[in-house]
Design an enzyme around this catalytic site. Structure first.
Site, PDB file in Angstrom:
ATOM      1  N   GLN A 100      12.962 -12.910  -7.335  1.00 12.27           N
ATOM      2  CA  GLN A 100      12.206 -12.412  -6.186  1.00 12.27           C
ATOM      3  C   GLN A 100      11.782 -10.972  -6.453  1.00 12.27           C
ATOM      4  O   GLN A 100      12.599 -10.140  -6.850  1.00 12.27           O
ATOM      5  CB  GLN A 100      13.039 -12.471  -4.908  1.00 12.27           C
ATOM      6  N   TYR A 172       9.128  -5.848   4.640  1.00 16.37           N
ATOM      7  CA  TYR A 172       8.909  -4.981   3.471  1.00 16.37           C
ATOM      8  C   TYR A 172       7.406  -4.803   3.226  1.00 16.37           C
ATOM      9  O   TYR A 172       6.588  -5.262   4.007  1.00 16.37           O
ATOM     10  CB  TYR A 172       9.642  -5.553   2.257  1.00 16.37           C
ATOM     11  N   ARG A 224       7.212 -15.808   0.060  1.00 14.07           N
ATOM     12  CA  ARG A 224       8.090 -15.867   1.233  1.00 14.07           C
ATOM     13  C   ARG A 224       7.504 -15.035   2.374  1.00 14.07           C
ATOM     14  O   ARG A 224       6.982 -13.934   2.135  1.00 14.07           O
ATOM     15  CB  ARG A 224       9.489 -15.349   0.878  1.00 14.07           C
ATOM     16  N   GLY A 315      21.951 -19.955   2.286  1.00 16.82           N
ATOM     17  CA  GLY A 315      22.450 -18.645   1.901  1.00 16.82           C
ATOM     18  C   GLY A 315      23.913 -18.437   2.203  1.00 16.82           C
ATOM     19  O   GLY A 315      24.779 -18.541   1.339  1.00 16.82           O
ATOM     20  N   ARG A 316      24.204 -18.137   3.457  1.00 16.83           N
ATOM     21  CA  ARG A 316      25.556 -17.730   3.832  1.00 16.83           C
ATOM     22  C   ARG A 316      26.610 -18.787   3.519  1.00 16.83           C
ATOM     23  O   ARG A 316      27.732 -18.463   3.119  1.00 16.83           O
ATOM     24  CB  ARG A 316      25.586 -17.360   5.325  1.00 16.83           C
TER      25      ARG A 316
END
Length: 367
Positions: A100, A172, A224, A315-316
């Site tokens: 990424q 971002y 993304r 993810g988590r």
């Protein structure tokens, strides 16, 4: 519905062995200068080999784009050897390695940048505590950053990755250009919806051209995005559906919906009839595969998300149990670890950065 054990082949030929992708998650495990550490390589290696692909934490494409300490760097050739080790650690048992790439924009500060003022499309601070006012980018600097993404892609190819993901989510820089909150420009890079898309348009065309002209085989490019902002003015779902429609016509390999809940419904009154995911998928209209993330914990969650999406990003759950994927595939859900303690951290390669993330996002699963 897509079956989680099914393979998926992208436009550029790369094939994933199943429909589970490990989501990009910040680890803060790199050296201060962005070089990969052995601990970081071990963290990725311990969680790889089961999922179809592993998307790394964000790697900054420009020194001025560093978002936090311990972040991966990809803005110079000196990072290639370490990134090659990282790609190799991920690429075991058929798991594909996706790097990424991003620029933090205004979502950083002068301490992280060692005294340098952050930059952004416009001199508008983020709506968060202690946010610094960024300096508006000059046009020549915009082109330098776009070139940075292209060179980062070249380095990802040289390092042996199977693809790059453009991080246009989580507020971002890429998202900042599209947002009416962070982009107040009056030149060709801001103003109307179409002009706010210009940076993304140039970015995607530039990066995909690098890949297609390189001669590399089976190397993919994904994008993304976050669907909505809560700022006023901010990105609304109608803006995102425009973005998705434009991107679905590009030579990308996939789109990746960033969310904390794959069932989430829009904040916009005009889009309350079904989850955001359904509107996104409908807009893509089978032109590209869609990855969705958002609190995927069980096989039922995976199957629920795959009713609409083509791939599921986890993810988590994989932070807590590195073998979550295989246990889901083997119908051994009862064996999945669901809680962590301080005593588990060493075995699971949980760094201070990851532990802090877990404390913030899921304190109920820490003991």
């Amino acid at each position: 519905m897509n079956q989680l054990e099914e393979k998926l082949q992208f436009k550029r030929g790369l094939t994933l062995k199943n429909r589970i992708v490990i989501a990009p998650m910040t680890t803060k495990m790199s050296f201060f200068d962005g070089v990969v550490t052995n601990d970081e390589i071990a963290y990725y290696a311990s969680r790889s080999g089961e999922a179809g692909a592993f998307i790394t934490a964000a790697a900054n494409v420009h020194e001025g784009g560093k978002g936090w300490d311990g972040e991966l760097g990809v803005y110079d050739d000196r990072f290639i050897p370490g990134l090659a080790k990282l790609a190799s650690a991920i690429k075991k048992n058929g798991t594909k390695a996706i790097l990424q790439i991003f620029h933090g924009g205004r979502m950083t500060d002068s301490k992280v940048l060692q005294g340098v003022q952050p930059v952004a499309p416009s001199a508008v601070p983020a709506e968060r505590p202690n946010a610094e006012t960024p300096r508006a980018l000059e046009e020549v600097e915009i082109y330098e950053i776009l070139d940075g993404f292209k060179k980062a892609t070249e380095r990802a190819i040289k390092a042996g990755f199977d693809g790059v993901e453009l991080h246009g989510a989580n507020t971002y820089l890429i998202q900042q250009f599209f947002s009416p909150h962070s982009n107040r420009r009056t030149d060709d890079w801001g103003g109307s919806l179409e002009k706010r898309f210009k940076f993304i348009n140039e970015l995607v065309d530039g990066v995909t051209s690098v890949v297609d002209q390189s001669g590399v085989k089976d190397f993919i490019v994904g994008y993304r995005f976050s669907p909505e902002e809560y700022e006023e003015p901010g990105i609304r779902l109608s803006d995102t559906l425009y973005l998705v429609d434009q991107l679905a016509n590009k030579p990308l390999d996939y789109l990746h919906l960033s969310s904390n809940d794959y069932t989430k419904v829009s904040i916009s009154e005009d889009f309350k009839d079904k989850p955001i995911l359904a509107y996104i998928k409908e807009t893509i209209n089978e032109r590209l595969p869609l990855i969705v993330a958002g609190d995927i914990r069980t096989k039922q969650d995976v199957e629920g998300a795959l009713q609409t999406a083509d791939l599921v990003a986890v993810g988590r759950s994989i932070l807590i149990d590195p073998h979550w994927t295989q246990k889901i595939l083997d119908d051994q859900e009862s064996l999945i670890r669901t809680e962590l303690s301080q005593y588990d951290r060493e075995d699971l390669r949980i760094s201070n950065g990851v532990w802090g993330f877990l404390q913030l996002m899921m304190p109920e699963r820490l003991k």
